[in-house]
Enzyme design. Structure first.
Site, PDB file in Angstrom:
ATOM      1  N   SER A 175       0.848  -1.196   0.000  1.00 22.68           N
ATOM      2  CA  SER A 175       0.000   0.000   0.000  1.00 22.68           C
ATOM      3  C   SER A 175       0.876   1.235   0.000  1.00 22.68           C
ATOM      4  CB  SER A 175      -0.903   0.023   1.236  1.00 22.68           C
ATOM      5  OG  SER A 175      -1.529   1.278   1.411  1.00 22.68           O
ATOM      6  N   TYR A 188      -2.346  -0.746  10.379  1.00 20.38           N
ATOM      7  CA  TYR A 188      -2.441  -1.140   8.973  1.00 20.38           C
ATOM      8  C   TYR A 188      -1.190  -0.714   8.210  1.00 20.38           C
ATOM      9  CZ  TYR A 188      -4.229  -1.123   4.138  1.00 20.38           C
ATOM     10  OH  TYR A 188      -4.415  -1.337   2.786  1.00 20.38           O
TER      11      TYR A 188
END
Length: 283
Positions: A175, A188
């Site tokens: 990501s 995350y």
């Protein structure tokens, strides 16, 4: 494609694609397959919707058979399977938690029983839980996020590796948050940083076996994870701060996995492709 954000909306996790407004775009109107993966078997975790669904469809257009692992969204998984079969490819659905090593072992055994081989593994499943301050991240949340996002990649790669061969490929979903961070997604972002390091280390580990390992690092992409994670106000603005000024669509990410898994990327391993609307990142 619009340059503004999406209409305000809210779902509970993991989110349903069928309830999103507008619907994510899973297929490019311009993409044409060339049988790049004929007679190949591809595993995709989180393949029921979002990036996983778009990637599964793209592989099917390239003549691959698919094993799709998903957590709980039967309706989305069924729709994805239907589309793959419309493209005249086989699709095996496997429902379960990739954070469980036992489940990962069982899933791979079922895939081998069904297809007899595995050529490509795409570790794509993930979850996120925004918290404004560090102290609000519970031990339970921390463990669950790491279990789903990074432990699963170890478990599935371990289970799949004995069945891979020279020319096989593993692709992990990282990501943009691994590189720029996100003030609301501390745990995350940390898992995504771990995925980048895992990708580099595993690529070095498997290089002698001629098995390539790479990653795709998406930016803001319109998937069920977004309305099921953020507030309606945040959803409205999602993706508008990128240089391109809009949210990305799942099919725009899928081509990255197709490229990295193909023979066109035969000299690429240990790398990360950034599909994020133009946000500069390091590394």
């Amino acid at each position: 494609m619009k340059s503004a954000g999406q209409p305000a909306q809210k779902q509970t996790q993991p989110g349903k694609e069928s309830r999103m407004d507008p619907q994510p775009e899973s297929e490019s109107p311009h993409y044409k397959g060339a049988e790049k993966f004929k007679n190949k078997v591809v595993i995709i975790t989180g393949g029921d919707s979002g990036i996983g669904k778009a990637t599964a469809i793209a592989f099917a257009k390239e003549s691959a058979d698919l094993a799709i692992i998903y957590l709980s969204e039967d309706e989305d998984a069924g729709a994805t399977k239907q589309r793959i079969e419309e493209l005249e490819q086989k699709c095996l659905l496997l429902k379960g938690d990739v954070g469980s090593k036992e489940f990962c072992n069982e899933a791979v055994e079922k895939i081998i029983n069904k297809f007899g081989k595995i050529d490509i593994l795409i570790n794509n499943a993930g979850e996120q839980h925004p918290q404004e301050i560090l102290e609000d991240i519970s031990e339970e949340q921390l463990r669950k996020t790491f279990q789903t996002n990074i432990f699963s990649m170890f478990f599935l790669s371990q289970a799949v590796l004995p069945h891979l061969h020279e020319g096989s490929s593993i692709i992990n979903t990282a990501s943009v948050t691994a590189y720029k961070g996100n003030q609301l997604l501390l745990d995350y972002s940390s898992t995504k940083g771990a995925i980048v390091s895992f990708t580099r280390a595993l690529a070095a580990n498997l290089a002698k076996k001629k098995i390539r390992v790479n990653a795709v690092a998406p930016g803001p992409i319109w998937t069920p994870l977004i309305p099921s994670t953020f507030s309606p106000e945040q959803v409205e603005k999602f993706g508008t701060d990128t240089p391109l000024g809009r949210v990305g669509q799942p099919y725009e990410v899928a081509v990255g996995y197709i490229f990295l898994a193909s023979a066109d990327a035969s000299y690429i391993t240990g790398q990360t492709i950034h599909i994020n609307g133009g946000t500069p990142v390091n590394g």
